[in-house]
Design an enzyme around this catalytic site. Structure first.
Site, PDB file in Angstrom:
ATOM      1  N   ALA A  71       0.830  -1.193   0.000  1.00 13.86           N
ATOM      2  CA  ALA A  71       0.000   0.000   0.000  1.00 13.86           C
ATOM      3  C   ALA A  71       0.866   1.245   0.000  1.00 13.86           C
ATOM      4  O   ALA A  71       1.936   1.278   0.586  1.00 13.86           O
ATOM      5  CB  ALA A  71      -0.897  -0.006   1.231  1.00 13.86           C
ATOM      6  N   GLY A 116      -4.541  -5.944   4.707  1.00 14.63           N
ATOM      7  CA  GLY A 116      -5.519  -6.361   3.723  1.00 14.63           C
ATOM      8  C   GLY A 116      -5.068  -7.539   2.886  1.00 14.63           C
ATOM      9  O   GLY A 116      -5.898  -8.290   2.378  1.00 14.63           O
ATOM     10  N   GLU A 119      -6.168 -10.316   4.882  1.00 18.61           N
ATOM     11  CA  GLU A 119      -7.632 -10.341   4.870  1.00 18.61           C
ATOM     12  C   GLU A 119      -8.151 -10.985   3.580  1.00 18.61           C
ATOM     13  O   GLU A 119      -9.136 -11.725   3.591  1.00 18.61           O
ATOM     14  CB  GLU A 119      -8.176  -8.925   5.029  1.00 18.61           C
ATOM     15  CG  GLU A 119      -7.997  -8.383   6.441  1.00 18.61           C
ATOM     16  CD  GLU A 119      -8.517  -6.972   6.590  1.00 18.61           C
ATOM     17  OE1 GLU A 119      -9.404  -6.752   7.423  1.00 18.61           O
ATOM     18  OE2 GLU A 119      -8.025  -6.075   5.871  1.00 18.61           O
ATOM     19  N   GLU A 139      -2.637  -3.703  11.561  1.00 16.82           N
ATOM     20  CA  GLU A 139      -3.248  -2.380  11.510  1.00 16.82           C
ATOM     21  C   GLU A 139      -3.129  -1.590  12.808  1.00 16.82           C
ATOM     22  O   GLU A 139      -3.072  -0.352  12.785  1.00 16.82           O
ATOM     23  CB  GLU A 139      -4.725  -2.503  11.123  1.00 16.82           C
ATOM     24  CG  GLU A 139      -4.967  -2.829   9.653  1.00 16.82           C
ATOM     25  CD  GLU A 139      -4.913  -4.322   9.365  1.00 16.82           C
ATOM     26  OE1 GLU A 139      -5.284  -4.709   8.243  1.00 16.82           O
ATOM     27  OE2 GLU A 139      -4.501  -5.102  10.247  1.00 16.82           O
TER      28      GLU A 139
END
Length: 269
Positions: A71, A116, A119, A139
């Protein structure tokens, strides 16, 4: 290509997804034993797997591939709070689409899957990782929480207490520890080409392919729905799902193949 999911959404190195077994038509199935290669869009804006995996009934195996460098946290820092909420909602919807695919899905983690990235893997039916792979929901290091299903799918996978420990501590685990806590189903030693987990995932998919494709779909539905209710209700769900397989041509073909001592030729009908 960068992908941002959940709070951090780091997928680094090779992280692959494979969806196995829809129907058995020989049409449009390039590659060995119907393997179809395609780019897996792991960002909310590019869901490359969605329409293809759901719309092409001839697919027996869907292989989704994405190499990500993580990210862009600097870009995330510039987002207004309202933009962050919208971004995470889209990420959650994307991952839910993966979880709701009617065919089996396998996540092969050969690199890093944090935030993520993990996830997304948790939304798959089966996870395979190299021993050197790194996984975690990190996170809380950024003063946020997993926002794309991590707080719900992780405890359903490894248990409530251990899931809390990993999320509270933002701990990163390797493939060996992930296997020991039940986060993944298989761990393999990494090879020189860096695709050991992917190769193990393909071997699993090859085990799925000979089975009745409709039966696999219905079995997944029965398991997924049954796990969310009490046992009595779950058994009723199983009964209803079993009933769906009785009038199929595949069921008759399976019986004939057994009688004639030959491999069945299922058509997903």
């Amino acid at each position: 290509m960068a992908a941002s999911l959940g709070g951090l959404g780091l997928l680094q190195g090779r992280v692959r997804l494979a969806a196995a077994a829809a129907a058995a038509s020989p049409l449009n199935r390039p590659g060995p034993r119907g393997l179809v290669r395609g780019g897996a869009a792991c960002s909310p804006t590019g869901r490359g797997y969605s329409s293809e995996a759901k719309g092409e009934e001839e697919l027996r195996v869907r292989y989704l591939d994405e190499e990500n460098q993580g990210a862009d946290l600097q870009e995330r820092a510039k987002m207004h709070s309202s933009e962050v909420s919208s971004f995470v909602s889209k990420a959650r919807a994307t991952i839910n689409e993966m979880a709701n695919l009617p065919v089996p899905t396998i996540a092969a983690i050969d690199g890093i899957a944090l935030g993520g990235g993990l996830e997304l893997a948790l939304a798959c039916d089966i996870r395979v990782a190299a021993s050197s792979a790194k996984m975690g929901l990190v996170e809380t290091k950024l003063a946020i929480i997993p926002g794309a299903g991590g707080t719900q799918r992780l405890p359903r996978t490894i248990g409530v207490s251990l899931a809390k420990e990993l999320i509270f501590s933002a701990r990163i685990v390797d493939g060996e520890e992930a296997k020991s806590i039940g986060l993944i189903s298989h761990v393999v030693e990494q090879n020189e080409s860096g695709d050991a987990a992917y190769r193990r995932a393909l071997a699993l998919a090859q085990e799925f392919l000979p089975q009745g494709p409709l039966a696999i779909r219905v079995a997944k539905l029965a398991i997924n729905q049954g796990m969310e209710v009490d046992l009595v209700t779950a058994l009723a769900i199983e009964e209803a799902c079993y009933a769906q397989t009785i009038p199929t041509k595949d069921r008759i073909e399976g019986l004939l193949a057994f009688k004639e001592k030959r491999p069945p030729r299922y058509k997903g009908e």
